[in-house]
Write an enzyme that holds these catalytic residues in place. Structure first.
Site, PDB file in Angstrom:
ATOM      1  N   SER A 137       0.859  -1.190   0.000  1.00  0.00           N
ATOM      2  CA  SER A 137       0.000   0.000   0.000  1.00  0.00           C
ATOM      3  C   SER A 137       0.891   1.234   0.000  1.00  0.00           C
ATOM      4  O   SER A 137       2.015   1.192   0.522  1.00  0.00           O
ATOM      5  CB  SER A 137      -0.871   0.011   1.259  1.00  0.00           C
ATOM      6  OG  SER A 137      -1.450   1.283   1.458  1.00  0.00           O
ATOM      7  N   TYR A 150      -1.816  -1.045  10.366  1.00  0.00           N
ATOM      8  CA  TYR A 150      -1.883  -1.445   8.945  1.00  0.00           C
ATOM      9  C   TYR A 150      -0.698  -0.884   8.166  1.00  0.00           C
ATOM     10  O   TYR A 150      -0.019  -1.612   7.429  1.00  0.00           O
ATOM     11  CB  TYR A 150      -3.217  -0.953   8.367  1.00  0.00           C
ATOM     12  CG  TYR A 150      -3.403  -1.161   6.884  1.00  0.00           C
ATOM     13  CD1 TYR A 150      -3.697  -2.425   6.361  1.00  0.00           C
ATOM     14  CD2 TYR A 150      -3.329  -0.089   5.988  1.00  0.00           C
ATOM     15  CE1 TYR A 150      -3.890  -2.610   4.985  1.00  0.00           C
ATOM     16  CE2 TYR A 150      -3.526  -0.259   4.630  1.00  0.00           C
ATOM     17  CZ  TYR A 150      -3.807  -1.521   4.130  1.00  0.00           C
ATOM     18  OH  TYR A 150      -4.004  -1.692   2.778  1.00  0.00           O
TER      19      TYR A 150
HETATM   20  N1  LIG Z   1      -8.672  -1.180  -1.561  1.00  0.00           N
HETATM   21  C1  LIG Z   1      -7.685  -0.313  -1.345  1.00  0.00           C
HETATM   22  O1  LIG Z   1      -7.889   0.911  -1.346  1.00  0.00           O
HETATM   23  C2  LIG Z   1      -6.282  -0.803  -1.103  1.00  0.00           C
HETATM   24  C3  LIG Z   1      -5.258   0.149  -1.105  1.00  0.00           C
HETATM   25  C4  LIG Z   1      -3.946  -0.273  -0.873  1.00  0.00           C
HETATM   26  C5  LIG Z   1      -3.690  -1.599  -0.659  1.00  0.00           C
HETATM   27  N2  LIG Z   1      -4.713  -2.502  -0.651  1.00  0.00           N
HETATM   28  C6  LIG Z   1      -4.372  -3.901  -0.396  1.00  0.00           C
HETATM   29  O2  LIG Z   1      -4.827  -4.692  -1.467  1.00  0.00           O
HETATM   30  C7  LIG Z   1      -5.153  -5.991  -1.003  1.00  0.00           C
HETATM   31  C8  LIG Z   1      -6.572  -6.328  -1.427  1.00  0.00           C
HETATM   32  O3  LIG Z   1      -7.434  -5.328  -0.925  1.00  0.00           O
HETATM   33  P1  LIG Z   1      -8.962  -5.237  -1.389  1.00  0.00           P
HETATM   34  O4  LIG Z   1      -9.347  -3.824  -1.210  1.00  0.00           O
HETATM   35  O5  LIG Z   1      -9.175  -5.919  -2.673  1.00  0.00           O
HETATM   36  O6  LIG Z   1      -9.649  -6.063  -0.212  1.00  0.00           O
HETATM   37  P2  LIG Z   1     -11.108  -6.704  -0.097  1.00  0.00           P
HETATM   38  O7  LIG Z   1     -12.003  -6.266  -1.189  1.00  0.00           O
HETATM   39  O8  LIG Z   1     -11.508  -6.474   1.326  1.00  0.00           O
HETATM   40  O9  LIG Z   1     -10.785  -8.249  -0.320  1.00  0.00           O
HETATM   41  C9  LIG Z   1      -9.958  -8.902   0.585  1.00  0.00           C
HETATM   42  C10 LIG Z   1      -9.759 -10.314   0.105  1.00  0.00           C
HETATM   43  O10 LIG Z   1      -8.971 -11.012   1.081  1.00  0.00           O
HETATM   44  C11 LIG Z   1      -9.700 -12.143   1.565  1.00  0.00           C
HETATM   45  N3  LIG Z   1      -9.389 -12.328   2.981  1.00  0.00           N
HETATM   46  C12 LIG Z   1      -9.643 -11.482   3.990  1.00  0.00           C
HETATM   47  N4  LIG Z   1      -9.242 -12.019   5.156  1.00  0.00           N
HETATM   48  C13 LIG Z   1      -8.699 -13.232   4.848  1.00  0.00           C
HETATM   49  C14 LIG Z   1      -8.127 -14.274   5.614  1.00  0.00           C
HETATM   50  N5  LIG Z   1      -8.031 -14.201   6.953  1.00  0.00           N
HETATM   51  N6  LIG Z   1      -7.655 -15.379   4.977  1.00  0.00           N
HETATM   52  C15 LIG Z   1      -7.765 -15.484   3.621  1.00  0.00           C
HETATM   53  N7  LIG Z   1      -8.323 -14.530   2.842  1.00  0.00           N
HETATM   54  C16 LIG Z   1      -8.789 -13.421   3.466  1.00  0.00           C
HETATM   55  C17 LIG Z   1     -11.156 -11.796   1.309  1.00  0.00           C
HETATM   56  O11 LIG Z   1     -11.982 -12.941   1.162  1.00  0.00           O
HETATM   57  P3  LIG Z   1     -12.722 -13.637   2.416  1.00  0.00           P
HETATM   58  O12 LIG Z   1     -13.383 -12.529   3.197  1.00  0.00           O
HETATM   59  O13 LIG Z   1     -13.658 -14.604   1.799  1.00  0.00           O
HETATM   60  O14 LIG Z   1     -11.632 -14.305   3.169  1.00  0.00           O
HETATM   61  C18 LIG Z   1     -11.056 -11.071  -0.028  1.00  0.00           C
HETATM   62  O15 LIG Z   1     -10.953 -12.008  -1.081  1.00  0.00           O
HETATM   63  C19 LIG Z   1      -4.941  -5.969   0.510  1.00  0.00           C
HETATM   64  O16 LIG Z   1      -3.661  -6.450   0.814  1.00  0.00           O
HETATM   65  C20 LIG Z   1      -5.020  -4.487   0.832  1.00  0.00           C
HETATM   66  O17 LIG Z   1      -4.328  -4.167   2.016  1.00  0.00           O
HETATM   67  C21 LIG Z   1      -5.994  -2.140  -0.873  1.00  0.00           C
END
Ligand SMILES: NC(=O)c1ccc[n+]([C@@H]2O[C@H](COP(=O)([O-])OP(=O)(O)OC[C@H]3O[C@@H](n4cnc5c(N)ncnc54)[C@H](OP(=O)(O)O)[C@@H]3O)[C@@H](O)[C@H]2O)c1
Length: 260
Positions: A137, A150
């Site tokens: 991130s 985080y």
């Molecule tokens: N969205 C943003 O603005 C943003 C910005 C910077 C970085 N990121 C990073 O990008 C990545 C993805 O983010 P996202 O926004 O796509 O998140 P998201 O929409 O909340 O999706 C998270 C994914 O991780 C899975 N997950 C959550 N807890 C888990 C666990 N304990 N074990 C296995 N799987 C798990 C969820 O599925 P289940 O709930 O079914 O497990 C889901 O598939 C993360 O590392 C996040 O920190 C996101």
């Protein structure tokens, strides 16, 4: 551009929605056979042609089992995308509000889950002279821009990627990091996610927070990043087209970070 990924194999964590699901789509569209892990695999994963595996990566024992299953299913492993992270909310609050248990939970999901999956996958990745892409991130570089546990965990993840690239480069394994700014996923948009909690903490409507976020973050594109835009970058870095790229950290943040 053909990414020359046809017939390769991949494991994607955090794959059921958001950025992870977009990565699965991008890789599958290039002809990659993908094992896709999340606690609750969604119908979209099967529809994307991936092989879904239920795996809770906050449980330390899960990583090795997941990798064993993936390597057996795929007959090897060319690509590992460590995307799991974020969390189920509860990230807000200042440093003095955070208990050891909350630190453990956030650091476990955003850092140690990737450490464990990577450790288990490295023998197969080295055999294939493969590639790792870690999803960190911009918070790793702008730690005041998000919850402290985080952003601290993501800073560790970014450093980890660089160290791995150095150690395993001689074995032909490339390791790169992708650092998104705000991406339009459940993390921001879900009524129970981080964005909704932040809006409550700021005493503003969730919709207003989302509408004002690009400007508040200094995003020059005046919108959130789309998951498939992150996925395109991940797929490129995982591909032989990026054979000379390793140990890097790529921002995809609409210009939010002004200092790098
Ligand atoms: N969205 C943003 O603005 C943003 C910005 C910077 C970085 N990121 C990073 O990008 C990545 C993805 O983010 P996202 O926004 O796509 O998140 P998201 O929409 O909340 O999706 C998270 C994914 O991780 C899975 N997950 C959550 N807890 C888990 C666990 N304990 N074990 C296995 N799987 C798990 C969820 O599925 P289940 O709930 O079914 O497990 C889901 O598939 C993360 O590392 C996040 O920190 C996101």
């Amino acid at each position: 551009m053909d990414l020359q990924l046809n017939g390769k194999t991949a494991l994607v964590t955090g794959a059921s929605r958001g950025i992870g699901l977009a990565v699965v789509h991008a890789l599958a569209a290039e002809g990659v056979r993908v094992v896709a892990a999340a606690r609750t695999p969604t119908p979209e994963l099967a529809a994307a042609g991936a092989m879904p595996v239920a795996a809770d990566l906050s449980d330390p024992a899960t990583a090795a089992r997941l990798v064993t299953e993936a390597v057996a299913e795929l007959g090897g492993l060319d690509i590992l995308v460590n995307n799991v992270g974020g969390g189920d909310g509860g990230l807000n609050g200042g440093f003095l509000d955070l208990t050891d248990a909350q630190w453990d939970q956030v650091v476990d999901l955003n850092f140690f889950a990737t450490v464990r999956v990577t450790r288990a996958a490295l023998p197969a990745l080295a055999a294939a002279r493969g590639a790792i892409v870690n999803v960190s991130s911009i918070g790793a570089r702008v730690p005041h821009g998000g919850p402290v546990a985080y952003t601290t965990a993501k800073a560790a993840l970014t450093a980890f990627g660089k160290a791995l690239a150095e150690e395993f480069g001689p074995q032909g394994v490339r390791v790169n990091t992708v650092s998104p700014g705000p991406v339009r996923t459940d993390m921001w948009e879900s009524p129970t996610g981080y964005g909704a909690e932040l809006a409550t903490a700021m005493s503003i409507p969730h919709a207003d927070l989302l509408a004002g976020l690009p400007a508040a973050m200094g995003m020059l594109i005046n919108r959130l990043v789309e998951p498939d835009e992150v996925a395109s970058l991940v797929a490129y870095l995982a591909s032989p087209r990026a054979a000379a790229t390793t140990g890097t950290d790529h921002f995809i943040d609409g210009g939010a970070v002004k200092t790098a």
